[in-house]
Design an enzyme around this catalytic site. Structure first.
Site, PDB file in Angstrom:
ATOM      1  N   CYS A  78       0.830  -1.211   0.000  1.00 10.69           N
ATOM      2  CA  CYS A  78       0.000   0.000   0.000  1.00 10.69           C
ATOM      3  C   CYS A  78       0.874   1.276   0.000  1.00 10.69           C
ATOM      4  CB  CYS A  78      -0.999  -0.056   1.143  1.00 10.69           C
ATOM      5  SG  CYS A  78      -2.415   0.995   0.829  1.00 10.69           S
ATOM      6  N   ARG A 105      -2.452   7.730  -5.799  1.00 11.76           N
ATOM      7  CA  ARG A 105      -2.796   7.639  -4.372  1.00 11.76           C
ATOM      8  C   ARG A 105      -4.310   7.769  -4.152  1.00 11.76           C
ATOM      9  NH1 ARG A 105       0.572  11.704  -0.840  1.00 11.76           N
ATOM     10  NH2 ARG A 105      -0.318  10.397   0.806  1.00 11.76           N
ATOM     11  N   ILE A 134      -7.123  -0.335   2.231  1.00  9.47           N
ATOM     12  CA  ILE A 134      -7.405   0.798   3.125  1.00  9.47           C
ATOM     13  C   ILE A 134      -6.914   2.075   2.442  1.00  9.47           C
ATOM     14  CG2 ILE A 134      -7.038   1.791   5.407  1.00  9.47           C
ATOM     15  CD1 ILE A 134      -6.334  -1.049   6.386  1.00  9.47           C
ATOM     16  N   HIS A 170      -3.253  -5.001   1.874  1.00 13.46           N
ATOM     17  CA  HIS A 170      -2.494  -5.365   3.079  1.00 13.46           C
ATOM     18  C   HIS A 170      -2.651  -6.849   3.423  1.00 13.46           C
ATOM     19  CE1 HIS A 170      -1.820  -1.188   4.497  1.00 13.46           C
ATOM     20  NE2 HIS A 170      -2.967  -0.951   3.916  1.00 13.46           N
ATOM     21  N   GLU A 172      -0.815  -8.386   5.427  1.00 14.85           N
ATOM     22  CA  GLU A 172      -0.407  -8.498   6.838  1.00 14.85           C
ATOM     23  C   GLU A 172      -1.589  -8.315   7.796  1.00 14.85           C
ATOM     24  OE1 GLU A 172       0.065  -5.934   4.914  1.00 14.85           O
ATOM     25  OE2 GLU A 172       0.012  -4.045   6.013  1.00 14.85           O
TER      26      GLU A 172
HETATM   27  N1  GLN Z   1      -3.509   6.549   1.523  1.00 13.86           N
HETATM   28  C1  GLN Z   1      -2.158   6.231   1.922  1.00 13.86           C
HETATM   29  C2  GLN Z   1      -1.142   7.040   1.113  1.00 13.86           C
HETATM   30  O1  GLN Z   1      -1.460   7.535   0.056  1.00 13.86           O
HETATM   31  C3  GLN Z   1      -1.885   4.748   1.806  1.00 13.86           C
HETATM   32  C4  GLN Z   1      -2.803   3.971   2.725  1.00 13.86           C
HETATM   33  C5  GLN Z   1      -2.305   2.653   3.213  1.00 13.86           C
HETATM   34  O2  GLN Z   1      -1.099   2.369   3.256  1.00 13.86           O
HETATM   35  N2  GLN Z   1      -3.230   1.856   3.646  1.00 13.86           N
HETATM   36  O3  GLN Z   1      -0.057   7.190   1.550  1.00 13.86           O
END
Ligand code: GLN
Length: 198
Positions: A78, A105, A134, A170, A172
């Site tokens: 992520c 992003r 997320i 994720h 994890e």
């Molecule tokens: N929205 C976050 C970013 O742009 C990433 C979110 C995440 O790692 N779950 O840095």
């Protein structure tokens, strides 16, 4: 096998727990010297702007780039995937630009639009895997040397380029350690060739 997890912020504990479950030793990485103690590195999820700043302040930014060029395995989840990218759209953090992908992003919307789904990654597991997204980014471009290991609809969500692995979700945060086991196998190999982005 000793795997480092960038230990400033984000899903550090969750990655360490997954690595231990796979029988690997984990170590939190906070300075350049720590990097020489491990066979590979995980860049956790979190906030890529904050993580990018930490990388600079600690000197890890250029140290990681140097090691990646020599074949050091790195897995970004992520926000970690954002750090690996060649280009990030939507307020670009201080990224490493080592992997031939471009990423947008927060491409699925706000925190409230976060979701969990089942995905297939046949090269990694015969079972479906739970994937937690997320405030996730989307990989909007991949170079010719990048292998797509999993998709969600048309979105490429798990990709590999030689010694580099990136997921927009994720693993994890689930009990399934298939992707961590796959990365541990990557850490056992030597990557001697250069990639087009380097
Ligand atoms: N929205 C976050 C970013 O742009 C990433 C979110 C995440 O790692 N779950 O840095």
């Amino acid at each position: 096998m000793k795997i480092g997890v960038l230990g400033f912020h984000g899903s550090v504990f969750e990655h360490e727990r997954a690595l231990k479950k796979c029988g690997a030793i984990s170590r939190q990485i906070r300075c350049v010297e720590d990097l020489d103690q491990v066979n590979g590195l995980i860049l956790p999820g979190g906030e890529s702007t904050a993580l990018g700043k930490f990388l600079h302040i600690s000197g890890l930014h250029s140290a990681i780039i140097r090691k990646v060029k020599k074949g050091f395995p790195v897995y970004g989840t992520c926000a970690g995937a954002i750090l690996l990218a060649q280009k990030a759209y939507g307020k670009e953090p201080e990224i490493l630009r080592v992997m031939d992908i471009e990423i947008e992003r927060n491409a699925y919307g706000r925190q409230i639009e976060s979701f969990i789904t089942l995905i297939s990654a046949p090269k990694i597991s015969q079972k479906k895997l739970r994937a937690v997204f997320i405030r996730a980014p989307k990989i909007v471009h991949v170079g010719p040397m990048v292998e797509v290991l999993a998709k969600h609809g048309t979105d490429k969500i798990l990709v590999r380029e030689g010694n580099l692995l990136a997921s927009t979700f994720h693993p994890e945060m689930t009990d399934d350690t298939a992707i961590h086991r796959y990365f541990i196998q990557m850490c056992k190999k030597n990557f001697l060739h250069h990639f087009h982005t380097l």
